[in-house]
Scaffold this motif. Structure first.
Motif, PDB file in Angstrom:
ATOM      1  N   ASP A   9       0.870  -1.164   0.000  1.00 25.32           N
ATOM      2  CA  ASP A   9       0.000   0.000   0.000  1.00 25.32           C
ATOM      3  C   ASP A   9       0.918   1.228   0.000  1.00 25.32           C
ATOM      4  O   ASP A   9       2.149   1.092   0.100  1.00 25.32           O
ATOM      5  N   SER A 109      -0.275  -1.053  -4.689  1.00 28.22           N
ATOM      6  CA  SER A 109      -1.733  -0.963  -4.886  1.00 28.22           C
ATOM      7  C   SER A 109      -2.276   0.073  -3.920  1.00 28.22           C
ATOM      8  O   SER A 109      -2.185  -0.092  -2.699  1.00 28.22           O
ATOM      9  N   LYS A 143     -10.383  -0.093  -2.689  1.00 24.89           N
ATOM     10  CA  LYS A 143     -10.400  -0.930  -1.489  1.00 24.89           C
ATOM     11  C   LYS A 143     -11.596  -0.524  -0.616  1.00 24.89           C
ATOM     12  O   LYS A 143     -11.924   0.654  -0.555  1.00 24.89           O
ATOM     13  N   TYR A 149      -5.747  -4.787  -6.190  1.00 26.08           N
ATOM     14  CA  TYR A 149      -4.734  -5.827  -5.970  1.00 26.08           C
ATOM     15  C   TYR A 149      -4.690  -6.803  -7.141  1.00 26.08           C
ATOM     16  O   TYR A 149      -3.612  -7.217  -7.579  1.00 26.08           O
ATOM     17  N   ALA A 165       1.253  -9.096   0.805  1.00 22.97           N
ATOM     18  CA  ALA A 165       0.806  -7.700   0.776  1.00 22.97           C
ATOM     19  C   ALA A 165       1.081  -7.049   2.125  1.00 22.97           C
ATOM     20  O   ALA A 165       1.010  -7.697   3.170  1.00 22.97           O
ATOM     21  N   ALA A 176      -6.733  -7.035   0.132  1.00 27.69           N
ATOM     22  CA  ALA A 176      -5.653  -7.966  -0.190  1.00 27.69           C
ATOM     23  C   ALA A 176      -6.065  -9.407   0.072  1.00 27.69           C
ATOM     24  O   ALA A 176      -5.793 -10.311  -0.731  1.00 27.69           O
ATOM     25  N   THR A 183      -1.310 -11.449   3.947  1.00 29.50           N
ATOM     26  CA  THR A 183      -1.263 -10.018   4.241  1.00 29.50           C
ATOM     27  C   THR A 183      -0.685  -9.733   5.622  1.00 29.50           C
ATOM     28  O   THR A 183      -1.074 -10.356   6.610  1.00 29.50           O
TER      29      THR A 183
END
Length: 218
Positions: A9, A109, A143, A149, A165, A176, A183
C-alpha cells in the motif's frame, strides 16, 4: 512456500501522508462551505478521493465548482505537501530495497490517484524498485474491493499464493485477503489493538520488523 512478489500500500504504509490528506481536505472542503466533523471524517478515511468528494457534496452541495475541480484541488494540495514535507514511514525504504535485492517482483496498490504515485516514489527515491503499480482510479472500485490488488498481480505476472501484501488500513487488509494474498498489517499505533485487523496473517508495529526468516525467502 517461497514468496516471489510483494505488493505495498502507499499512504500511511510507505509514506507518512495521512496528515497531508486531512489538512488538504479540511482546507479545500471548508472553502466551498462544507462543515467537516470528526465523526464524518472518520467515515471517509478509507475512501478514494472521488468517493470522499462525492460524500461531502451529498451532505453540503456547493455551487460554482464542479466535483471534479474540487477533487483536483485536494489532490494538488496533497501533491504539494508531499513534495515539500513528505517523509518515509520507518523501515519503508529498507524493506523495499530488501525485496528488490532478492529478485522479488515488487508492486504497489493504492486508493490514491495515479498521479500521486510518481510524486511519492520519487520523493522516497524508490521508484526504480517497482515492477507494477495500480491506482483505484483505474479500476471499477477501490479498497476494500480487491480490484486494485488483482490489477497489480496481473501486472507483476504472479499468482496470489506467491505474493505478500503490506497494508496499514483494515479496508486494505480486506482487499488484499479478498484477492487471495497473504497479508501483513502495519496499523497506526492508535489502531493497533482494534479487532478490524483480525483478517491479517500477521500484524507488525512498523516495517522494521521484517526479516528473512519472516518470509521464508531463499
Amino acid at each position: 512456500m517461497t514468496s516471489t512478489a510483494v505488493i505495498f500500500d502507499m499512504d500511511g504504509l510507505l509514506i507518512d501522508s495521512e496528515p497531508f490528506w486531512a489538512k488538504a481536505e479540511k482546507m479545500v472542503f471548508t472553502s466551498v462551505g462544507v462543515e467537516l466533523s470528526d465523526s464524518l471524517c472518520r467515515e471517509t478515511a478509507a475512501m478514494t478521493t472521488r468517493e470522499v468528494t462525492e460524500f461531502w457534496y451529498r451532505r453540503f452541495p456547493w455551487r460554482h465548482r464542479s466535483i471534479n475541480d474540487v477533487e483536483n484541488d485536494v489532490i494538488d494540495c496533497v501533491d504539494e505537501l508531499i513534495r515539500k514535507h513528505g517523509e518515509p514511514m520507518p523501515g519503508a525504504q529498507q524493506i523495499v530495497s530488501y525485496f528488490y535485492s532478492r529478485n522479488c517482483r515488487i508492486g504497489l496498490s493504492t486508493n490514491s490517484p495515479y498521479r500521486l504515485i510518481n510524486t511519492v516514489l520519487k520523493k522516497l527515491d524508490i521508484a526504480q524498485y517497482f515492477h507494477g503499480i495500480s491506482s483505484s482510479e483505474h479500476v471499477e472500485r477501490g479498497k476494500p474491493d480487491p480490484s486494485v490488488y488483482l490489477s497489480t498481480l496481473q501486472k507483476l505476472g504472479v499468482h496470489p499464493e506467491h505474493c505478500i501484501a503490506f497494508e496499514d488500513s483494515s479496508s486494505g487488509v480486506r482487499a488484499a485477503k479478498a484477492a487471495g494474498i497473504k497479508t501483513i498489517a502495519v496499523p497506526p499505533a492508535h489502531d493497533f489493538d482494534k479487532p478490524d485487523y483480525s483478517l491479517a496473517d500477521s500484524k507488525w508495529r512498523s516495517l522494521w520488523e521484517f526479516s528473512e526468516k519472516a518470509f521464508y525467502l531463499t
